[in-house]
Design an enzyme around this catalytic site. Structure first.
Site, mmCIF file in Angstrom:
data_model
loop_
_atom_site.group_PDB
_atom_site.id
_atom_site.type_symbol
_atom_site.label_atom_id
_atom_site.label_comp_id
_atom_site.label_asym_id
_atom_site.label_seq_id
_atom_site.Cartn_x
_atom_site.Cartn_y
_atom_site.Cartn_z
ATOM 1 N N ALA A 11 45.026 45.961 41.449
ATOM 2 C CA ALA A 11 45.099 45.387 40.098
ATOM 3 C C ALA A 11 44.014 45.927 39.181
ATOM 4 O O ALA A 11 43.909 45.515 38.032
ATOM 5 C CB ALA A 11 44.995 43.864 40.177
ATOM 6 N N ILE A 14 41.900 51.878 38.103
ATOM 7 C CA ILE A 14 42.426 53.074 38.778
ATOM 8 C C ILE A 14 43.794 52.745 39.369
ATOM 9 O O ILE A 14 44.730 53.546 39.271
ATOM 10 C CB ILE A 14 41.451 53.580 39.870
ATOM 11 N N ARG A 96 19.955 48.316 45.832
ATOM 12 C CA ARG A 96 20.830 49.215 46.574
ATOM 13 C C ARG A 96 21.328 48.582 47.878
ATOM 14 O O ARG A 96 22.495 48.683 48.238
ATOM 15 C CB ARG A 96 20.089 50.511 46.878
ATOM 16 N N ASN A 103 29.570 46.150 49.940
ATOM 17 C CA ASN A 103 30.651 47.090 50.257
ATOM 18 C C ASN A 103 30.911 47.175 51.751
ATOM 19 O O ASN A 103 32.056 47.369 52.164
ATOM 20 C CB ASN A 103 30.358 48.458 49.638
ATOM 21 N N VAL A 127 37.979 55.986 47.550
ATOM 22 C CA VAL A 127 37.643 56.260 46.148
ATOM 23 C C VAL A 127 36.518 55.341 45.694
ATOM 24 O O VAL A 127 35.636 55.736 44.937
ATOM 25 C CB VAL A 127 38.901 56.060 45.262
ATOM 26 N N GLY A 128 36.535 54.100 46.173
ATOM 27 C CA GLY A 128 35.558 53.087 45.734
ATOM 28 C C GLY A 128 34.140 53.506 46.088
ATOM 29 O O GLY A 128 33.870 53.951 47.212
ATOM 30 N N ASP A 157 35.227 65.458 40.873
ATOM 31 C CA ASP A 157 34.097 66.342 40.549
ATOM 32 C C ASP A 157 34.570 67.799 40.528
ATOM 33 O O ASP A 157 34.175 68.574 39.654
ATOM 34 C CB ASP A 157 32.987 66.156 41.592
ATOM 35 N N HIS A 185 29.299 62.204 46.398
ATOM 36 C CA HIS A 185 29.883 61.894 45.083
ATOM 37 C C HIS A 185 28.859 61.057 44.322
ATOM 38 O O HIS A 185 28.938 59.831 44.264
ATOM 39 C CB HIS A 185 31.208 61.139 45.219
HETATM 40 N N1 LIG Z 1 35.148 58.755 43.825
HETATM 41 C C1 LIG Z 1 35.347 58.878 42.516
HETATM 42 O O1 LIG Z 1 35.450 59.997 41.995
HETATM 43 C C2 LIG Z 1 35.469 57.670 41.618
HETATM 44 C C3 LIG Z 1 35.809 57.840 40.280
HETATM 45 C C4 LIG Z 1 35.962 56.723 39.449
HETATM 46 C C5 LIG Z 1 35.738 55.444 39.980
HETATM 47 N N2 LIG Z 1 35.378 55.319 41.264
HETATM 48 C C6 LIG Z 1 35.165 53.993 41.875
HETATM 49 O O2 LIG Z 1 36.434 53.407 42.161
HETATM 50 C C7 LIG Z 1 36.285 51.990 42.255
HETATM 51 C C8 LIG Z 1 37.388 51.278 41.495
HETATM 52 O O3 LIG Z 1 37.279 51.559 40.126
HETATM 53 P P1 LIG Z 1 38.172 50.750 39.053
HETATM 54 O O4 LIG Z 1 37.819 51.305 37.725
HETATM 55 O O5 LIG Z 1 39.595 50.695 39.475
HETATM 56 O O6 LIG Z 1 37.510 49.303 39.212
HETATM 57 P P2 LIG Z 1 38.133 47.902 38.741
HETATM 58 O O7 LIG Z 1 36.973 46.957 38.772
HETATM 59 O O8 LIG Z 1 38.972 48.033 37.538
HETATM 60 O O9 LIG Z 1 39.106 47.538 39.953
HETATM 61 C C9 LIG Z 1 38.653 47.299 41.235
HETATM 62 C C10 LIG Z 1 39.636 46.341 41.881
HETATM 63 O O10 LIG Z 1 39.263 46.199 43.245
HETATM 64 C C11 LIG Z 1 39.538 44.872 43.604
HETATM 65 N N3 LIG Z 1 38.813 44.531 44.832
HETATM 66 C C12 LIG Z 1 37.522 44.158 44.964
HETATM 67 N N4 LIG Z 1 37.272 43.874 46.267
HETATM 68 C C13 LIG Z 1 38.412 44.088 46.950
HETATM 69 C C14 LIG Z 1 38.787 43.950 48.300
HETATM 70 N N5 LIG Z 1 37.912 43.504 49.218
HETATM 71 N N6 LIG Z 1 40.057 44.238 48.665
HETATM 72 C C15 LIG Z 1 40.931 44.662 47.745
HETATM 73 N N7 LIG Z 1 40.657 44.797 46.433
HETATM 74 C C16 LIG Z 1 39.410 44.509 46.050
HETATM 75 C C17 LIG Z 1 39.113 44.048 42.387
HETATM 76 O O11 LIG Z 1 39.717 42.769 42.385
HETATM 77 C C18 LIG Z 1 39.617 44.942 41.257
HETATM 78 O O12 LIG Z 1 40.938 44.587 40.854
HETATM 79 C C19 LIG Z 1 34.866 51.704 41.754
HETATM 80 O O13 LIG Z 1 34.017 51.558 42.889
HETATM 81 C C20 LIG Z 1 34.494 52.964 40.999
HETATM 82 O O14 LIG Z 1 33.087 53.156 40.958
HETATM 83 C C21 LIG Z 1 35.255 56.397 42.109
HETATM 84 O O1 LIG Z 2 32.249 54.605 38.852
HETATM 85 C C1 LIG Z 2 31.299 55.393 38.700
HETATM 86 O O2 LIG Z 2 30.106 55.080 38.906
HETATM 87 C C2 LIG Z 2 31.563 56.794 38.216
HETATM 88 C C3 LIG Z 2 32.676 57.444 38.949
HETATM 89 O O3 LIG Z 2 32.388 57.594 40.306
HETATM 90 C C4 LIG Z 2 33.003 58.795 38.342
HETATM 91 O O4 LIG Z 2 32.604 59.819 38.905
HETATM 92 O O5 LIG Z 2 33.654 58.807 37.279
#
Ligand SMILES: NC(=O)c1ccc[n+]([C@@H]2O[C@H](COP(=O)([O-])OP(=O)(O)OC[C@H]3O[C@@H](n4cnc5c(N)ncnc54)[C@H](O)[C@@H]3O)[C@@H](O)[C@H]2O)c1
Ligand SMILES: O=C(O)C[C@H](O)C(=O)O
Length: 325
Positions: A11, A14, A96, A103, A127-128, A157, A185
């Site tokens: 939800a 992403i 941290r 997590n 991804v998270g 990236d 990352h």
């Molecule tokens: N690796 C990458 O390149 C990259 C890039 C962008 C974002 N991210 C990361 O991706 C993650 C998600 O980003 P977003 O913008 O969708 O965040 P968001 O806050 O919009 O959505 C995260 C969702 O995860 C849900 N959630 C939390 N704990 C959970 C669990 N235990 N089980 C299932 N769902 C759970 C929340 O309810 C929420 O709906 C963040 O950690 C962000 O930093 C990573």
């Molecule tokens: O969610 C973030 O901290 C940044 C994300 O990982 C990104 O690279 O866009």
């Protein structure tokens, strides 16, 4: 055969950018039917239901069904592809250790549920954030799943590096081959132009060294923060796009004469300690990532790779100390 794809954090931002592309065939290919499983925390189930209603309203021919749950054991039952997107974001005043603990409480149980219930061919993309270390936590909770099925995303990236170089040189992104992101990352990642090629020439020789070191590397490495600053929220559509690219390449293979970047379990290649999940140049053959071997690493690149790997080792040591792995 229908492929079951589980998306956590379905939800979220992403999730909203990702699910429609999975259902329309971009994740696995235009002929592969998919069954979606959406995992969310209990308070977000209603929002996930709303997204599922919209998915229904698209009448995607490949979409065979959608399950929504807050139970990881149910969500990962029979899963072939697990996209672990939901994570606990860092909030003001959070240390941290608190972030890693929160997590660990998510990725430990999800790794265990994957171990106990996923299909034998399961492939996991985390991804998270912190993505590499969350992937390590999940992998360590899944001792019965081959370790190389757990990966973390550095494809965003990688794509950012392609885009920055393409606009600097005024060439199409398709002219650029062999781009690499090394390490974590995070802002310590190392986007490497010494092996990237443009029209058969080494990219680092086509740009001046000041631009490479003072503009290109920090722009790519800090792009996530720049997006947050501009949008007031972290990257979502580009992150979803990169997740699609990662899984598509993994399942369908990378083109001959090129490679991509993914964070995979290190086998000790390039002096990266075995077991940590670090980004490398990779190809996918027969559905498996292989680290590209035999690249010469000069002193500049060595220093950059070592710095990012050191950060990953510190994250690993911290989660070990917290009893999360
Ligand atoms: N690796 C990458 O390149 C990259 C890039 C962008 C974002 N991210 C990361 O991706 C993650 C998600 O980003 P977003 O913008 O969708 O965040 P968001 O806050 O919009 O959505 C995260 C969702 O995860 C849900 N959630 C939390 N704990 C959970 C669990 N235990 N089980 C299932 N769902 C759970 C929340 O309810 C929420 O709906 C963040 O950690 C962000 O930093 C990573
Ligand atoms: O969610 C973030 O901290 C940044 C994300 O990982 C990104 O690279 O866009």
């Amino acid at each position: 055969m229908t492929v079951k794809v589980t998306v956590t954090g379905a939800a979220g931002q992403i999730g909203y950018a990702l699910l429609f592309r999975i259902a329309s065939g971009h994740l696995l290919g235009p002929d592969v039917p998919v069954q979606l499983s959406l995992l969310e925390i209990t308070p977000a189930l209603k929002a996930a239901e709303g997204t599922a209603m919209e998915l229904d309203d698209c009448a995607f021919p490949l979409l065979k069904g959608i399950d929504i749950t807050d139970d990881p054991n149910y969500a990962f039952n029979g899963t072939n592809v697990a996209l672990l997107v939901g994570a606990r974001p860092r909030t003001a005043g959070m240390e941290r250790g608190d972030l890693l603990s929160a997590n660990g409480g998510i990725f430990g149980p999800q790794g265990q549920a994957i171990n106990d219930h996923a299909a034998d061919d399961v492939r996991v993309l985390v991804v998270g954030n912190p993505a590499n270390t969350n992937a390590l936590i999940a992998q360590r909770h899944a001792p019965d799943v081959p370790a190389d099925r757990f990966t973390a995303m550095t494809r965003l990236d990688h794509n950012r590096a392609l885009s920055q170089l393409s606009s600097k040189l005024g060439v199409p992104v398709t002219d650029i081959k062999k781009m690499t992101i090394w390490g974590n990352h995070s802002a310590t990642q190392y986007p490497d132009l010494y092996h990237a090629e443009v029209g058969g020439k080494i990219a680092a020789e086509l740009v001046d060294q000041d631009w490479l070191k003072d503009t290109f590397i920090p722009t790519v490495a800090k792009r996530g923060a720049a997006i947050i600053e501009a949008r007031g929220a972290s990257s979502a559509a580009s992150a979803a796009n990169a997740a699609i690219d990662h899984v598509y390449s993994w399942v369908n293979g990378t083109p001959e004469g090129d490679w991509t970047s993914a964070a995979v379990v290190s086998d000790g290649s390039y002096g990266v300690p075995e077991g940590i999940i670090s980004s490398f140049p990779v190809v996918s053959r027969n559905g498996q990532w292989e680290i590209v071997q035999g690249l010469d690493i000069d002193d500049f690149s060595r220093g950059k790779i070592d710095a990012s790997v050191k950060e990953l080792q510190e994250e690993r040591d911290a989660v070990k100390e917290l009893g999360l792995i």
